[in-house]
Motif scaffolding. Structure first.
Motif, PDB file in Angstrom:
ATOM      1  N   CYS A 116     -39.208  15.470   6.380  1.00 56.92           N
ATOM      2  CA  CYS A 116     -40.350  15.018   7.178  1.00 56.92           C
ATOM      3  C   CYS A 116     -41.288  14.143   6.355  1.00 56.92           C
ATOM      4  CB  CYS A 116     -41.148  16.212   7.681  1.00 56.92           C
ATOM      5  SG  CYS A 116     -40.231  17.300   8.752  1.00 56.92           S
ATOM      6  N   CYS A 117     -41.795  13.118   7.005  1.00 55.06           N
ATOM      7  CA  CYS A 117     -42.812  12.282   6.391  1.00 55.06           C
ATOM      8  C   CYS A 117     -44.144  13.043   6.449  1.00 55.06           C
ATOM      9  CB  CYS A 117     -42.937  10.960   7.153  1.00 55.06           C
ATOM     10  SG  CYS A 117     -44.233   9.862   6.508  1.00 55.06           S
ATOM     11  N   GLU A 118     -44.952  12.872   5.435  1.00 55.00           N
ATOM     12  CA  GLU A 118     -46.256  13.536   5.401  1.00 55.00           C
ATOM     13  C   GLU A 118     -47.348  12.730   6.083  1.00 55.00           C
ATOM     14  OE1 GLU A 118     -46.784  16.646   4.531  1.00 55.00           O
ATOM     15  OE2 GLU A 118     -44.653  16.813   4.077  1.00 55.00           O
ATOM     16  N   LYS A 119     -47.036  11.506   6.514  1.00 59.96           N
ATOM     17  CA  LYS A 119     -48.055  10.656   7.127  1.00 59.96           C
ATOM     18  C   LYS A 119     -47.809  10.368   8.599  1.00 59.96           C
ATOM     19  CE  LYS A 119     -49.427   8.400   2.873  1.00 59.96           C
ATOM     20  NZ  LYS A 119     -49.677   7.133   2.199  1.00 59.96           N
ATOM     21  N   CYS A 120     -46.597  10.596   9.081  1.00 56.52           N
ATOM     22  CA  CYS A 120     -46.270  10.311  10.478  1.00 56.52           C
ATOM     23  C   CYS A 120     -45.215  11.301  10.963  1.00 56.52           C
ATOM     24  CB  CYS A 120     -45.788   8.858  10.636  1.00 56.52           C
ATOM     25  SG  CYS A 120     -44.084   8.569  10.124  1.00 56.52           S
ATOM     26  N   PRO A 121     -44.833  11.282  12.224  1.00 53.54           N
ATOM     27  CA  PRO A 121     -43.859  12.252  12.731  1.00 53.54           C
ATOM     28  C   PRO A 121     -42.395  11.875  12.486  1.00 53.54           C
ATOM     29  CG  PRO A 121     -44.768  10.993  14.548  1.00 53.54           C
ATOM     30  CD  PRO A 121     -45.496  10.559  13.315  1.00 53.54           C
ATOM     31  N   GLN A 122     -42.121  10.816  11.723  1.00 57.24           N
ATOM     32  CA  GLN A 122     -40.736  10.411  11.480  1.00 57.24           C
ATOM     33  C   GLN A 122     -40.046  11.365  10.515  1.00 57.24           C
ATOM     34  OE1 GLN A 122     -39.599   8.183  13.386  1.00 57.24           O
ATOM     35  NE2 GLN A 122     -41.441   7.103  13.988  1.00 57.24           N
ATOM     36  N   VAL A 123     -38.739  11.492  10.682  1.00 55.60           N
ATOM     37  CA  VAL A 123     -37.906  12.264   9.764  1.00 55.60           C
ATOM     38  C   VAL A 123     -36.683  11.423   9.423  1.00 55.60           C
ATOM     39  CG1 VAL A 123     -38.691  14.514  10.606  1.00 55.60           C
ATOM     40  CG2 VAL A 123     -36.664  13.468  11.625  1.00 55.60           C
ATOM     41  N   PHE A 124     -36.132  11.662   8.238  1.00 54.58           N
ATOM     42  CA  PHE A 124     -34.929  10.975   7.782  1.00 54.58           C
ATOM     43  C   PHE A 124     -33.989  12.026   7.205  1.00 54.58           C
ATOM     44  CE2 PHE A 124     -37.842   7.541   8.081  1.00 54.58           C
ATOM     45  CZ  PHE A 124     -37.081   6.387   8.228  1.00 54.58           C
ATOM     46  N   CYS A 125     -32.691  11.853   7.447  1.00 55.75           N
ATOM     47  CA  CYS A 125     -31.732  12.783   6.858  1.00 55.75           C
ATOM     48  C   CYS A 125     -31.469  12.370   5.405  1.00 55.75           C
ATOM     49  CB  CYS A 125     -30.448  12.874   7.679  1.00 55.75           C
ATOM     50  SG  CYS A 125     -29.386  11.424   7.620  1.00 55.75           S
ATOM     51  N   GLU A 142     -35.937  14.706  -3.353  1.00 59.30           N
ATOM     52  CA  GLU A 142     -35.488  16.096  -3.519  1.00 59.30           C
ATOM     53  C   GLU A 142     -36.499  16.930  -4.303  1.00 59.30           C
ATOM     54  OE1 GLU A 142     -33.316  17.635  -1.954  1.00 59.30           O
ATOM     55  OE2 GLU A 142     -31.285  17.016  -2.358  1.00 59.30           O
ATOM     56  N   GLU A 143     -37.172  16.313  -5.268  1.00 59.55           N
ATOM     57  CA  GLU A 143     -38.117  17.027  -6.124  1.00 59.55           C
ATOM     58  C   GLU A 143     -39.558  17.004  -5.614  1.00 59.55           C
ATOM     59  OE1 GLU A 143     -37.125  18.847  -8.729  1.00 59.55           O
ATOM     60  OE2 GLU A 143     -35.063  18.266  -8.237  1.00 59.55           O
ATOM     61  N   ALA A 144     -39.885  16.043  -4.779  1.00 62.05           N
ATOM     62  CA  ALA A 144     -41.272  15.850  -4.333  1.00 62.05           C
ATOM     63  C   ALA A 144     -41.710  16.930  -3.350  1.00 62.05           C
ATOM     64  CB  ALA A 144     -41.422  14.476  -3.693  1.00 62.05           C
ATOM     65  N   SER A 145     -42.978  17.275  -3.413  1.00 63.38           N
ATOM     66  CA  SER A 145     -43.533  18.227  -2.438  1.00 63.38           C
ATOM     67  C   SER A 145     -44.023  17.498  -1.192  1.00 63.38           C
ATOM     68  CB  SER A 145     -44.666  19.035  -3.060  1.00 63.38           C
ATOM     69  OG  SER A 145     -45.701  18.164  -3.481  1.00 63.38           O
ATOM     70  N   GLU A 146     -44.285  16.209  -1.322  1.00 64.61           N
ATOM     71  CA  GLU A 146     -44.680  15.371  -0.187  1.00 64.61           C
ATOM     72  C   GLU A 146     -43.900  14.072  -0.283  1.00 64.61           C
ATOM     73  OE1 GLU A 146     -48.879  14.749  -0.214  1.00 64.61           O
ATOM     74  OE2 GLU A 146     -49.322  16.801   0.372  1.00 64.61           O
ATOM     75  N   TRP A 147     -43.582  13.497   0.896  1.00 58.95           N
ATOM     76  CA  TRP A 147     -42.819  12.255   0.917  1.00 58.95           C
ATOM     77  C   TRP A 147     -43.357  11.347   2.010  1.00 58.95           C
ATOM     78  CZ3 TRP A 147     -38.803  10.672   4.573  1.00 58.95           C
ATOM     79  CH2 TRP A 147     -38.151   9.497   4.189  1.00 58.95           C
ATOM     80  N   THR A 148     -43.427  10.060   1.728  1.00 56.47           N
ATOM     81  CA  THR A 148     -43.827   9.065   2.709  1.00 56.47           C
ATOM     82  C   THR A 148     -42.573   8.308   3.121  1.00 56.47           C
ATOM     83  OG1 THR A 148     -45.990   8.865   1.679  1.00 56.47           O
ATOM     84  CG2 THR A 148     -45.316   7.080   3.137  1.00 56.47           C
ATOM     85  N   CYS A 149     -42.307   8.272   4.424  1.00 57.28           N
ATOM     86  CA  CYS A 149     -41.065   7.694   4.934  1.00 57.28           C
ATOM     87  C   CYS A 149     -41.032   6.171   4.818  1.00 57.28           C
ATOM     88  CB  CYS A 149     -40.846   8.118   6.390  1.00 57.28           C
ATOM     89  SG  CYS A 149     -41.876   7.238   7.584  1.00 57.28           S
ATOM     90  N   PHE A 150     -39.878   5.608   5.163  1.00 57.31           N
ATOM     91  CA  PHE A 150     -39.667   4.167   5.071  1.00 57.31           C
ATOM     92  C   PHE A 150     -40.376   3.396   6.181  1.00 57.31           C
ATOM     93  CE2 PHE A 150     -35.595   6.058   3.415  1.00 57.31           C
ATOM     94  CZ  PHE A 150     -35.955   5.961   2.092  1.00 57.31           C
ATOM     95  N   CYS A 151     -40.812   4.080   7.211  1.00 56.30           N
ATOM     96  CA  CYS A 151     -41.617   3.416   8.253  1.00 56.30           C
ATOM     97  C   CYS A 151     -43.043   3.201   7.747  1.00 56.30           C
ATOM     98  CB  CYS A 151     -41.631   4.242   9.540  1.00 56.30           C
ATOM     99  SG  CYS A 151     -40.023   4.401  10.328  1.00 56.30           S
ATOM    100  N   CYS A 152     -43.566   4.190   7.041  1.00 55.82           N
ATOM    101  CA  CYS A 152     -44.931   4.105   6.503  1.00 55.82           C
ATOM    102  C   CYS A 152     -44.988   3.277   5.217  1.00 55.82           C
ATOM    103  CB  CYS A 152     -45.470   5.510   6.241  1.00 55.82           C
ATOM    104  SG  CYS A 152     -45.725   6.490   7.728  1.00 55.82           S
ATOM    105  N   ASP A 153     -43.971   3.400   4.387  1.00 57.23           N
ATOM    106  CA  ASP A 153     -43.896   2.646   3.136  1.00 57.23           C
ATOM    107  C   ASP A 153     -42.483   2.090   2.976  1.00 57.23           C
ATOM    108  OD1 ASP A 153     -43.997   1.547   0.605  1.00 57.23           O
ATOM    109  OD2 ASP A 153     -44.077   3.489  -0.436  1.00 57.23           O
ATOM    110  N   PRO A 154     -42.245   0.879   3.466  1.00 59.36           N
ATOM    111  CA  PRO A 154     -40.896   0.314   3.392  1.00 59.36           C
ATOM    112  C   PRO A 154     -40.513  -0.238   2.019  1.00 59.36           C
ATOM    113  CG  PRO A 154     -42.366  -1.196   4.528  1.00 59.36           C
ATOM    114  CD  PRO A 154     -43.168   0.053   4.240  1.00 59.36           C
ATOM    115  N   SER A 155     -41.376  -0.154   1.024  1.00 56.61           N
ATOM    116  CA  SER A 155     -41.074  -0.770  -0.275  1.00 56.61           C
ATOM    117  C   SER A 155     -39.763  -0.266  -0.902  1.00 56.61           C
ATOM    118  CB  SER A 155     -42.251  -0.613  -1.239  1.00 56.61           C
ATOM    119  OG  SER A 155     -42.517   0.738  -1.501  1.00 56.61           O
ATOM    120  N   PRO A 156     -39.366   1.023  -0.773  1.00 55.89           N
ATOM    121  CA  PRO A 156     -38.092   1.438  -1.376  1.00 55.89           C
ATOM    122  C   PRO A 156     -36.858   0.794  -0.722  1.00 55.89           C
ATOM    123  CG  PRO A 156     -39.491   3.343  -1.033  1.00 55.89           C
ATOM    124  CD  PRO A 156     -40.140   2.183  -0.324  1.00 55.89           C
TER     125      PRO A 156
END
Length: 162
Positions: A116-125, A142-156
């Motif tokens: 789950c993204c921590e900023k929006c309702p999107q999820v990624f497998c 895998e190690e992070a306690s919070e993650w920002t998805c590719f919709c909110c931060d497409p830089s990766p």
């Protein structure tokens, strides 16, 4: 989920999407339970396969043979095969009771490996996170306690976007 869960902004559906209640919810009167997003499949330009790979590959609906042309993902703007593109539009994207989507925004699969993204309702497998952003980013997620998805931060995934 992290501390931001209760602070998520109200989500607007993707362009061309229409919110509606599941038929069972309408019949049972559960008007506030789950909502789903139905997407209408728009036409899409093709991408030569010698310049990219299907970013939603590795799932049962992927038809990419390594040679066929690819199309753009409707939200992420990365290459995917026709099979993945068709699967993306075959069922509505439903949300759980917390308002999070129950299907990966990249491949549209719903499974137990969703992040789950921590900023929006999107999820990624997890397989799509690895396909999209590579092993290093996958290991970070895998190690992070919070993650920002590719919709909110497409830089990766910027190098794969068209």
């Amino acid at each position: 989920k992290g501390d931001l869960k209760g602070k998520r902004p109200a989500e607007s559906p993707p362009a061309g999407a229409e919110l509606h209640l599941n038929k069972l919810q309408k019949k049972s009167g559960l008007q506030s339970a789950r909502k789903s997003t139905t997407l209408t499949r728009p036409p899409n330009a093709t991408i030569p396969s010698n310049t990219a790979r299907c970013c939603a590959r590795g799932h049962g609906h992927c038809e990419w043979d390594g040679n066929s042309e690819l199309v753009l993902h409707p939200v992420l703007k990365v290459p995917i095969c026709e099979g993945c593109y068709d699967f993306y539009y075959c069922k509505p994207f439903s949300k759980d009771d917390d308002g999070d989507y129950e299907h990966c925004r990249c491949c549209a699969d719903g499974n137990d490996m969703l992040v789950c993204c921590e900023k929006c309702p999107q999820v990624f497998c997890k397989p799509c996170i690895r396909n999209l952003a590579g092993k290093a980013h996958y290991n970070y997620v895998e190690e992070a306690s919070e993650w920002t998805c590719f919709c909110c931060d497409p830089s990766p995934i910027a190098s794969k976007q068209r």
